[in-house]
Design a protein around this motif. Structure first.
Motif, PDB file in Angstrom:
ATOM      1  N   GLU A  23      -9.263 -50.946  -6.643  1.00 43.07           N
ATOM      2  CA  GLU A  23      -9.124 -50.165  -5.516  1.00 43.07           C
ATOM      3  C   GLU A  23     -10.660 -50.233  -4.451  1.00 43.07           C
ATOM      4  N   ARG A  24     -10.512 -49.755  -3.127  1.00 46.33           N
ATOM      5  CA  ARG A  24     -11.390 -49.636  -2.170  1.00 46.33           C
ATOM      6  C   ARG A  24     -12.150 -48.217  -2.278  1.00 46.33           C
ATOM      7  N   LEU A  25     -13.358 -48.172  -2.378  1.00 46.23           N
ATOM      8  CA  LEU A  25     -13.866 -47.056  -1.987  1.00 46.23           C
ATOM      9  C   LEU A  25     -14.448 -47.128  -0.427  1.00 46.23           C
ATOM     10  N   THR A  26     -13.423 -46.740   0.301  1.00 43.63           N
ATOM     11  CA  THR A  26     -13.758 -47.081   1.760  1.00 43.63           C
ATOM     12  C   THR A  26     -15.102 -46.157   2.234  1.00 43.63           C
ATOM     13  N   PRO A  27     -15.572 -46.063   3.407  1.00 43.81           N
ATOM     14  CA  PRO A  27     -16.484 -45.354   3.942  1.00 43.81           C
ATOM     15  C   PRO A  27     -16.179 -43.822   3.983  1.00 43.81           C
ATOM     16  N   LEU A  28     -15.035 -43.652   4.401  1.00 40.85           N
ATOM     17  CA  LEU A  28     -14.542 -42.261   4.360  1.00 40.85           C
ATOM     18  C   LEU A  28     -14.174 -41.767   3.134  1.00 40.85           C
ATOM     19  N   ARG A  29     -13.769 -42.472   2.304  1.00 42.57           N
ATOM     20  CA  ARG A  29     -13.471 -41.948   0.642  1.00 42.57           C
ATOM     21  C   ARG A  29     -14.909 -41.547   0.246  1.00 42.57           C
ATOM     22  N   ARG A  30     -15.688 -42.675   0.240  1.00 44.92           N
ATOM     23  CA  ARG A  30     -16.958 -42.200  -0.110  1.00 44.92           C
ATOM     24  C   ARG A  30     -17.855 -40.999   0.332  1.00 44.92           C
ATOM     25  N   HIS A  31     -17.586 -40.958   1.698  1.00 45.33           N
ATOM     26  CA  HIS A  31     -18.148 -39.813   2.476  1.00 45.33           C
ATOM     27  C   HIS A  31     -17.546 -38.464   1.989  1.00 45.33           C
ATOM     28  N   VAL A  32     -16.213 -38.515   1.662  1.00 45.02           N
ATOM     29  CA  VAL A  32     -15.614 -37.296   1.250  1.00 45.02           C
ATOM     30  C   VAL A  32     -16.141 -37.089  -0.029  1.00 45.02           C
ATOM     31  N   LEU A  33     -16.054 -37.898  -0.892  1.00 42.82           N
ATOM     32  CA  LEU A  33     -16.641 -37.595  -2.465  1.00 42.82           C
ATOM     33  C   LEU A  33     -17.960 -37.135  -2.366  1.00 42.82           C
ATOM     34  N   GLU A  34     -18.938 -37.888  -1.431  1.00 39.69           N
ATOM     35  CA  GLU A  34     -20.278 -37.306  -1.261  1.00 39.69           C
ATOM     36  C   GLU A  34     -20.321 -35.722  -0.991  1.00 39.69           C
ATOM     37  N   LEU A  35     -19.588 -35.532  -0.105  1.00 40.64           N
ATOM     38  CA  LEU A  35     -19.593 -34.217   0.491  1.00 40.64           C
ATOM     39  C   LEU A  35     -19.106 -33.033  -0.874  1.00 40.64           C
ATOM     40  N   VAL A  36     -18.131 -33.713  -1.474  1.00 40.61           N
ATOM     41  CA  VAL A  36     -17.545 -32.917  -2.590  1.00 40.61           C
ATOM     42  C   VAL A  36     -18.531 -32.596  -3.521  1.00 40.61           C
ATOM     43  N   ALA A  37     -19.292 -33.987  -3.869  1.00 38.14           N
ATOM     44  CA  ALA A  37     -20.576 -33.892  -5.073  1.00 38.14           C
ATOM     45  C   ALA A  37     -21.549 -32.987  -4.715  1.00 38.14           C
ATOM     46  N   ARG A  38     -21.847 -32.980  -3.492  1.00 41.91           N
ATOM     47  CA  ARG A  38     -23.133 -32.326  -2.913  1.00 41.91           C
ATOM     48  C   ARG A  38     -22.771 -30.922  -2.702  1.00 41.91           C
ATOM     49  N   SER A  39     -21.657 -30.253  -2.790  1.00 40.99           N
ATOM     50  CA  SER A  39     -21.366 -28.917  -2.499  1.00 40.99           C
ATOM     51  C   SER A  39     -21.883 -28.099  -3.500  1.00 40.99           C
ATOM     52  N   ASP A  40     -22.147 -26.790  -3.263  1.00 38.53           N
ATOM     53  CA  ASP A  40     -22.646 -25.787  -4.085  1.00 38.53           C
ATOM     54  C   ASP A  40     -21.764 -25.328  -5.032  1.00 38.53           C
ATOM     55  N   GLY A  41     -20.360 -25.648  -4.748  1.00 30.17           N
ATOM     56  CA  GLY A  41     -19.182 -25.091  -5.401  1.00 30.17           C
ATOM     57  C   GLY A  41     -18.051 -25.846  -5.013  1.00 30.17           C
ATOM     58  N   PRO A  42     -16.958 -25.010  -5.288  1.00 31.18           N
ATOM     59  CA  PRO A  42     -15.617 -25.748  -4.816  1.00 31.18           C
ATOM     60  C   PRO A  42     -15.549 -25.483  -3.340  1.00 31.18           C
ATOM     61  N   VAL A  43     -15.190 -26.812  -2.739  1.00 26.89           N
ATOM     62  CA  VAL A  43     -14.955 -26.815  -1.431  1.00 26.89           C
ATOM     63  C   VAL A  43     -13.517 -27.230  -0.866  1.00 26.89           C
ATOM     64  N   LYS A  44     -13.157 -26.377   0.251  1.00 20.95           N
ATOM     65  CA  LYS A  44     -11.905 -26.677   0.733  1.00 20.95           C
ATOM     66  C   LYS A  44     -11.804 -27.824   1.467  1.00 20.95           C
ATOM     67  N   ALA A  45     -10.523 -28.166   2.023  1.00 20.38           N
ATOM     68  CA  ALA A  45      -9.994 -29.400   2.401  1.00 20.38           C
ATOM     69  C   ALA A  45     -10.609 -29.256   4.046  1.00 20.38           C
ATOM     70  N   TYR A  46     -10.504 -27.941   4.557  1.00 14.26           N
ATOM     71  CA  TYR A  46     -10.799 -27.914   5.898  1.00 14.26           C
ATOM     72  C   TYR A  46     -12.143 -27.691   6.021  1.00 14.26           C
ATOM     73  N   ASP A  47     -12.968 -27.255   4.985  1.00 19.13           N
ATOM     74  CA  ASP A  47     -14.461 -27.224   5.219  1.00 19.13           C
ATOM     75  C   ASP A  47     -14.980 -28.770   5.342  1.00 19.13           C
ATOM     76  N   LEU A  48     -14.401 -29.606   4.474  1.00 19.52           N
ATOM     77  CA  LEU A  48     -14.685 -30.816   4.455  1.00 19.52           C
ATOM     78  C   LEU A  48     -14.381 -31.608   5.923  1.00 19.52           C
ATOM     79  N   LEU A  49     -13.283 -31.160   6.393  1.00 17.09           N
ATOM     80  CA  LEU A  49     -12.825 -31.680   7.717  1.00 17.09           C
ATOM     81  C   LEU A  49     -13.951 -31.227   8.745  1.00 17.09           C
ATOM     82  N   ASP A  50     -14.372 -29.858   8.657  1.00 16.26           N
ATOM     83  CA  ASP A  50     -15.443 -29.468   9.652  1.00 16.26           C
ATOM     84  C   ASP A  50     -16.546 -30.323   9.697  1.00 16.26           C
ATOM     85  N   GLN A  51     -16.995 -30.600   8.362  1.00 18.70           N
ATOM     86  CA  GLN A  51     -18.160 -31.508   8.078  1.00 18.70           C
ATOM     87  C   GLN A  51     -18.167 -32.895   8.616  1.00 18.70           C
ATOM     88  N   LEU A  52     -16.865 -33.385   8.655  1.00 16.67           N
ATOM     89  CA  LEU A  52     -16.447 -34.727   9.067  1.00 16.67           C
ATOM     90  C   LEU A  52     -16.137 -35.040  10.680  1.00 16.67           C
TER      91      LEU A  52
END
Length: 146
Positions: A23-52
Motif C-alpha cells: 500500500e502507499r502511505l501518500t503525503p495526505l494519508r501520512r499527514h492525516v495520521l500525523e495529525l491524529v497521532a499528535r492530537s491530545d485526544g480523540p479528533v473529529k474528521a472536521y477538525d482534521l479538515l480545518d487543520q488541512l
C-alpha cells in the motif's frame, strides 16, 4: 516512552505496514495520521479538515474521509464510534484483531487495550472486518481528583 518517540514509532509502524501490504502511505494519508497521532485526544474528521485547509491544494471532506478509511483498514487508527472521532492505534495490531477503548466521561481521555484473542462469535457466514469495544466511565486521574 516520550510522546515524540511514540509519535515516531507510530509513523515508522505505518510505513512498515504499508510496505508489507503493498500500500502507499501518500503525503495526505501520512499527514492525516500525523495529525491524529499528535492530537491530545480523540479528533473529529472536521477538525482534521480545518487543520488541512491551510496551504495550496487544501483537502476536501471526501479526501479526508478516504484517508481515514485507509488508515482504519490498515489498523493504524481507531474510530471512537460514540464520539465520532479518531485516535491513533497504540498497539500497532492488525485490523483483524479487536481493541477495547476506555473513554473517560470527565476528561475525554481514551485508553486502548489490545485483545488479539477476542472471539466475537459472529453468526454463521458473517465475516468480521474490525471490532472495537467501547467502555465509558472515569479514568484513574479523574477518579482520584474527586
Amino acid at each position: 516512552m516520550s510522546d515524540s518517540h511514540a509519535y515516531a514509532e507510530t509513523i515508522a509502524h505505518a510505513e512498515r505496514v504499508c510496505a508489507d501490504r503493498g500500500e502507499r502511505l501518500t503525503p495526505l494519508r501520512r499527514h492525516v495520521l500525523e495529525l491524529v497521532a499528535r492530537s491530545d485526544g480523540p479528533v473529529k474528521a472536521y477538525d482534521l479538515l480545518d487543520q488541512l485547509k491551510t496551504g495550496p491544494g487544501a483537502a476536501k471532506p471526501p479526501t479526508v474521509y478516504r484517508a481515514l478509511d485507509f488508515l482504519m483498514r490498515l489498523g493504524l487508527i481507531h474510530r471512537v464510534e460514540a464520539l465520532k472521532s479518531f485516535i491513533a492505534c497504540a498497539h500497532g495490531h492488525g485490523h483483524e484483531e479487536s481493541a477495547e477503548l476506555y473513554i473517560c466521561e470527565s476528561c475525554g481521555r481514551v485508553d486502548e487495550q489490545d485483545h488479539p484473542d477476542a472471539d466475537p462469535s459472529p453468526p454463521s457466514g458473517f465475516a468480521v472486518s474490525r471490532s472495537v469495544i467501547e467502555h465509558y466511565g472515569q479514568c484513574g486521574d479523574c477518579v482520584n481528583d474527586r
